[in-house]
Design a protein around this motif. Structure first.
Motif, PDB file in Angstrom:
ATOM      1  N   ARG B  45      -6.605  -5.735   0.869  1.00 48.74           N
ATOM      2  CA  ARG B  45      -5.937  -4.421   0.844  1.00 48.74           C
ATOM      3  C   ARG B  45      -6.349  -3.575   2.050  1.00 48.74           C
ATOM      4  O   ARG B  45      -5.530  -2.895   2.655  1.00 48.74           O
ATOM      5  CB  ARG B  45      -6.290  -3.672  -0.447  1.00 48.74           C
ATOM      6  N   LYS B  46      -7.650  -3.618   2.369  1.00 48.00           N
ATOM      7  CA  LYS B  46      -8.139  -2.807   3.501  1.00 48.00           C
ATOM      8  C   LYS B  46      -7.457  -3.244   4.805  1.00 48.00           C
ATOM      9  O   LYS B  46      -7.051  -2.411   5.607  1.00 48.00           O
ATOM     10  CB  LYS B  46      -9.660  -2.961   3.631  1.00 48.00           C
ATOM     11  N   ILE B  47      -7.357  -4.551   5.002  1.00 50.15           N
ATOM     12  CA  ILE B  47      -6.723  -5.043   6.234  1.00 50.15           C
ATOM     13  C   ILE B  47      -5.233  -4.673   6.235  1.00 50.15           C
ATOM     14  O   ILE B  47      -4.683  -4.244   7.248  1.00 50.15           O
ATOM     15  CB  ILE B  47      -6.891  -6.580   6.346  1.00 50.15           C
ATOM     16  N   THR B  48      -4.604  -4.798   5.058  1.00 49.29           N
ATOM     17  CA  THR B  48      -3.161  -4.542   4.959  1.00 49.29           C
ATOM     18  C   THR B  48      -2.836  -3.088   5.282  1.00 49.29           C
ATOM     19  O   THR B  48      -1.742  -2.793   5.788  1.00 49.29           O
ATOM     20  CB  THR B  48      -2.661  -4.931   3.552  1.00 49.29           C
ATOM     21  N   GLU B  49      -3.784  -2.180   5.007  1.00 52.41           N
ATOM     22  CA  GLU B  49      -3.549  -0.762   5.315  1.00 52.41           C
ATOM     23  C   GLU B  49      -3.209  -0.561   6.801  1.00 52.41           C
ATOM     24  O   GLU B  49      -2.535   0.398   7.167  1.00 52.41           O
ATOM     25  CB  GLU B  49      -4.803   0.062   4.975  1.00 52.41           C
ATOM     26  N   GLY B  50      -3.669  -1.473   7.628  1.00 54.29           N
ATOM     27  CA  GLY B  50      -3.436  -1.350   9.068  1.00 54.29           C
ATOM     28  C   GLY B  50      -2.048  -1.783   9.509  1.00 54.29           C
ATOM     29  O   GLY B  50      -1.670  -1.565  10.648  1.00 54.29           O
ATOM     30  N   ASP B  51      -1.294  -2.426   8.634  1.00 53.44           N
ATOM     31  CA  ASP B  51       0.056  -2.877   8.993  1.00 53.44           C
ATOM     32  C   ASP B  51       1.077  -2.002   8.263  1.00 53.44           C
ATOM     33  O   ASP B  51       1.272  -2.149   7.059  1.00 53.44           O
ATOM     34  CB  ASP B  51       0.238  -4.351   8.601  1.00 53.44           C
ATOM     35  N   LYS B  52       1.687  -1.099   9.014  1.00 54.19           N
ATOM     36  CA  LYS B  52       2.606  -0.145   8.387  1.00 54.19           C
ATOM     37  C   LYS B  52       4.009  -0.730   8.200  1.00 54.19           C
ATOM     38  O   LYS B  52       4.902  -0.064   7.698  1.00 54.19           O
ATOM     39  CB  LYS B  52       2.718   1.141   9.232  1.00 54.19           C
ATOM     40  N   ASN B  53       4.206  -1.967   8.615  1.00 50.68           N
ATOM     41  CA  ASN B  53       5.551  -2.551   8.527  1.00 50.68           C
ATOM     42  C   ASN B  53       5.847  -3.194   7.180  1.00 50.68           C
ATOM     43  O   ASN B  53       6.978  -3.577   6.915  1.00 50.68           O
ATOM     44  CB  ASN B  53       5.736  -3.606   9.626  1.00 50.68           C
ATOM     45  N   VAL B  54       4.795  -3.386   6.390  1.00 56.41           N
ATOM     46  CA  VAL B  54       5.011  -4.047   5.089  1.00 56.41           C
ATOM     47  C   VAL B  54       4.415  -3.218   3.956  1.00 56.41           C
ATOM     48  O   VAL B  54       3.454  -2.474   4.148  1.00 56.41           O
ATOM     49  CB  VAL B  54       4.373  -5.461   5.046  1.00 56.41           C
ATOM     50  N   ASP B  55       5.026  -3.370   2.815  1.00 60.85           N
ATOM     51  CA  ASP B  55       4.510  -2.752   1.593  1.00 60.85           C
ATOM     52  C   ASP B  55       4.399  -3.905   0.596  1.00 60.85           C
ATOM     53  O   ASP B  55       5.412  -4.444   0.149  1.00 60.85           O
ATOM     54  CB  ASP B  55       5.487  -1.679   1.109  1.00 60.85           C
ATOM     55  N   ILE B  56       3.159  -4.290   0.277  1.00 64.02           N
ATOM     56  CA  ILE B  56       2.978  -5.527  -0.494  1.00 64.02           C
ATOM     57  C   ILE B  56       2.569  -5.229  -1.932  1.00 64.02           C
ATOM     58  O   ILE B  56       1.656  -4.446  -2.183  1.00 64.02           O
ATOM     59  CB  ILE B  56       1.924  -6.439   0.170  1.00 64.02           C
ATOM     60  N   THR B  57       3.278  -5.854  -2.851  1.00 63.96           N
ATOM     61  CA  THR B  57       2.892  -5.805  -4.259  1.00 63.96           C
ATOM     62  C   THR B  57       1.982  -7.008  -4.501  1.00 63.96           C
ATOM     63  O   THR B  57       2.389  -8.148  -4.266  1.00 63.96           O
ATOM     64  CB  THR B  57       4.138  -5.912  -5.155  1.00 63.96           C
ATOM     65  N   TRP B  58       0.764  -6.717  -4.949  1.00 64.54           N
ATOM     66  CA  TRP B  58      -0.206  -7.805  -5.103  1.00 64.54           C
ATOM     67  C   TRP B  58      -0.339  -8.246  -6.554  1.00 64.54           C
ATOM     68  O   TRP B  58      -0.323  -7.426  -7.453  1.00 64.54           O
ATOM     69  CB  TRP B  58      -1.586  -7.375  -4.607  1.00 64.54           C
ATOM     70  N   GLU B  59      -0.488  -9.527  -6.718  1.00 67.01           N
ATOM     71  CA  GLU B  59      -0.923 -10.090  -8.006  1.00 67.01           C
ATOM     72  C   GLU B  59      -2.212 -10.840  -7.755  1.00 67.01           C
ATOM     73  O   GLU B  59      -2.527 -11.159  -6.610  1.00 67.01           O
ATOM     74  CB  GLU B  59       0.125 -11.067  -8.537  1.00 67.01           C
ATOM     75  N   LEU B  60      -2.918 -11.131  -8.838  1.00 68.28           N
ATOM     76  CA  LEU B  60      -4.197 -11.832  -8.682  1.00 68.28           C
ATOM     77  C   LEU B  60      -4.143 -13.214  -9.313  1.00 68.28           C
ATOM     78  O   LEU B  60      -3.521 -13.395 -10.367  1.00 68.28           O
ATOM     79  CB  LEU B  60      -5.323 -11.026  -9.340  1.00 68.28           C
ATOM     80  N   HIS B  61      -4.810 -14.165  -8.681  1.00 72.62           N
ATOM     81  CA  HIS B  61      -4.938 -15.492  -9.283  1.00 72.62           C
ATOM     82  C   HIS B  61      -5.721 -15.346 -10.588  1.00 72.62           C
ATOM     83  O   HIS B  61      -6.739 -14.650 -10.622  1.00 72.62           O
ATOM     84  CB  HIS B  61      -5.732 -16.426  -8.369  1.00 72.62           C
ATOM     85  N   SER B  62      -5.234 -16.012 -11.633  1.00 72.42           N
ATOM     86  CA  SER B  62      -5.975 -15.950 -12.905  1.00 72.42           C
ATOM     87  C   SER B  62      -6.941 -17.124 -12.968  1.00 72.42           C
ATOM     88  O   SER B  62      -6.682 -18.127 -13.604  1.00 72.42           O
ATOM     89  CB  SER B  62      -5.011 -15.971 -14.087  1.00 72.42           C
ATOM     90  N   GLY B  63      -8.042 -17.012 -12.244  1.00 74.61           N
ATOM     91  CA  GLY B  63      -9.016 -18.103 -12.139  1.00 74.61           C
ATOM     92  C   GLY B  63      -8.886 -18.746 -10.778  1.00 74.61           C
ATOM     93  O   GLY B  63      -8.809 -18.044  -9.769  1.00 74.61           O
TER      94      GLY B  63
END
Lengths: 283, 355
Positions: B45-63
């Motif tokens: 998320r911290k790295i993604t904050e630096g790219d203003k061209n994308v808005d990413i919806t994140w999911e997490l691996h369950s295990g």
């Protein structure tokens, strides 16, 4: 013979049940009979038929997993009913409406509490950061033993089952006429005998309903044994998840699912059949 | 100042017009991605904050990352993910399923700065992964609590370690923990039998206190002191090391099994993505020298970009000269991935009953 008037109204509901329940089950049944090639996800479209996925379940290790699942579920369900019954009776007999409402609200909130919150709170409580060391010493077990893991799983199940059982028992207990117990006591019966011969038999249908609900919930429990079982106590549902979710062995997972479903139906039907006949005489 | 119906309508119209003006939202591309939870998603998320061209919806691996495979399979050809965080054995399965979008150096110039050994290729020889971290899995222990200062595999059987070992479940870490035992007894990826024999002995000894199914299990177990010795990967070890003294067993001389098992994790773009260009641009940004260094600093893992520097916890696997041959091991994940199904069944039937 003509169908009753308005019988056609049930068709949409039957259609939904078929699409959402029967059709997926048929697909799972079909998948359970397909050959799985390791390294792939699920069976291939043209995978040949096999019964190997079921044959493997007959090994002693898998029989133990099924036996453990049913045994631990039975213990947890029985304890839940023993704990829930007096609570349900107390709430049902509460004369003050406001207090009764508060009890019911508390039970409903407990019922809707997230399973993850329950599991991790029990995990912390019975672990070394909570009162785990004291409890394990008291029971003469080590904290990381299998027996202690089983007890943790039962405690986790009870956290879910007790409020569920109390709520199911409330209606039959509230509908009991309290004067029957009072009359028995007035005629000289001790309190315990009055309850054993009047209250319990008259609420036995509610007990059976609570048992069925809690037992089926326990058998299919997944997160509780996964976290509290410490990898030592595994329910069949954990094996199913492992097949479907971790290695993509859909045929193996489907065979386990069908076997668990079939066994659960047999157990529930047998219990219902064995107790249902006797309950016919209880009015 | 009076407030009239006319002025209300005028101001509402002005607001509506303002809201409909082209703004950043229209130039931002929506993506859906999946990554591991805990420290990894925080760093992502911290790295993604630096790219203003994308808005990413994140999911997490369950295990493990392998849990995403059935999700993709069941939804294919329309899975919701554009990008997926994965690692060696999961890449192998995804390539087998032909799910991965080919990536080129022209589209993603930052890939030129990543050593070619880190790339996975599809059947046509095209690159399909974007390596973001070089990491290791290794044995370690809590220096303040462990009753035995483990240095060798045979010490895992010490009776003083009763209930003290946190053993990862068979689907976790591609079962490198078993490979570690196998190597110590003369086996390898293709001959895991010696490892199984040692694992049976370990299970019988009672030293395994928990079989962890998730990273959370590992962290909770080690944090509470329920167990004190474990085999796991770098970022959770680093997280533990911020609160407890941790001994990472990555520089153990003369023990065939007590190695740092090297792997790399990274990204893939799914062929099904409707936003392939945006996904590739984002991942190209993600593995740029600055971002790659910052990302791996946060996680204590090694960077994959040659221009990025490694530091901190990553020093545990920063092998110099002949150290690489001495302390590191590069597993054959293709062989391990093919065994996973049988490994899980064997663990269920032969090991769990002994625990």
């Amino acid at each position: 013979m003509r169908a009753p008037r308005g019988a056609g109204l049930i068709v949409p509901a039957l259609l939904v049940v078929f699409i959402l329940l029967v059709a997926p089950l048929l697909m799972v049944g079909d998948e359970s009979l397909r050959v799985f090639v390791p390294g792939r996800v699920g069976s291939a479209h043209d995978a040949p038929l096999t019964i190997e996925n079921y044959v493997g379940l007959a090994s002693a290790a898998y029989v133990h997993y099924f036996a453990d699942t049913f045994r631990i579920s039975l213990i947890a369900t029985s304890l839940a009913l023993v704990l829930a019954y007096p609570i349900g009776y107390r709430v049902a007999r509460e004369a003050r409406a406001r207090v009764r409402r508060a009890w019911i609200a508390f039970l409903v909130v407990m019922l809707f509490l997230s399973i993850l919150i329950r599991v991790y709170s029990v995990s912390l409580a019975v672990g070394p950061a909570g009162f785990g060391r004291g409890l394990s010493d008291l029971l003469g077990l080590t904290l990381n033993s299998r027996s202690y893991a089983e007890i943790s799983v039962v405690l986790g199940l009870l956290h879910c089952l007790v409020p569920m059982a109390v709520i199911v028992l409330l209606a039959p207990l509230q509908s009991l006429n309290p004067r029957l117990v009072e009359a028995a006591q007035a005629l000289g019966a001790p309190r315990w005998k009055a309850h054993a011969t009047i209250t319990i038999p008259l609420s036995s249908r509610g007990l059976l309903a609570a048992f069925m609900l809690c037992f089926t919930f326990s058998i299919s429990a997944f997160v509780i044994p996964m976290v509290l079982g410490k990898g030592r106590v595994l329910f069949v549902s954990n094996l199913i998840y492992s097949r479907f979710g971790e290695v993509g062995n859909y045929p193996g997972g489907a065979a386990l699912s069908i076997a668990l479903l079939t066994l659960s139906l047999i157990v529930v039907y047998t219990i219902g059949r064995a107790t249902g006949g006797r309950l016919e005489h209880v009015r | 100042m009076s407030f009239t119906r006319r002025s209300f309508l005028a101001s509402t119209a002005a607001l509506a017009a303002g809201a409909s003006l082209p703004g950043r939202a229209q130039t931002t591309t929506q993506l859906t991605g999946i990554d591991w939870g805990g420290p990894l998603i925080e760093a992502t998320r911290k790295i993604t904050e630096g790219d203003k061209n994308v808005d990413i919806t994140w999911e997490l691996h369950s295990g493990g990352a392998g849990t995403v495979l059935p999700k993709i399979k069941s939804a294919w050809p329309n899975p919701k993910y554009d990008i997926v965080a994965a690692w060696n054995p999961v890449y192998v399965t995804m390539i087998n399923e032909d799910w991965l979008e080919p990536l080129t150096l022209d589209e993603m110039p930052n890939l030129r700065d990543i050593p070619s050994e880190y790339f996975f290729k599809d059947k046509n020889g095209a690159i399909v992964n974007v390596p973001r971290s070089l990491a290791g899995m290794f044995w370690g222990y809590r220096d303040d609590k462990a009753p035995v200062k483990v240095q060798r595999i045979e010490q895992l059987f010490d009776p003083k370690l009763k209930g003290q070992i946190c053993w990862p479940g068979p689907s976790i870490n591609s079962n490198l923990q078993l490979l570690s035992l196998a190597l110590s007894a003369g086996g390898n990826e293709k001959n895991m039998e010696p490892g199984w024999e040692l694992l049976k002995k370990l299970a019988k000894s009672g030293n395994i206190g928990r079989v962890a199914a998730t990273e959370t299990d590992f962290l909770n177990s080690m944090t509470t002191g329920e167990t004190t010795v474990a085999f796991w990967n770098m970022s959770p070890w680093k997280k533990l090391s911020t609160n407890f003294p941790i001994k990472a067993l990555t520089h153990v001389p003369d023990d065939k099994g007590m190695k740092a098992f090297m792997y790399q994790d990274g990204w893939v773009v799914l062929k099904s993505s409707k936003q392939k260009k945006a996904a590739k641009d984002y991942l190209n940004f993600f593995v740029g020298p600055e971002q790659n260094q910052h990302f791996n600093e946060m996680l204590g893992q090694g960077p994959t970009n040659r221009k990025a520097k490694s530091s901190g916890f990553a020093e545990n696997i920063a092998f110099k000269g002949d150290e690489l041959a001495k302390y590191a091991y590069f597993p054959d994940f293709t062989v391990l991935a093919a065994q996973l199904n049988d490994t899980i069944k064997r663990f269920e039937t032969e090991i769990v009953p002994l625990l």
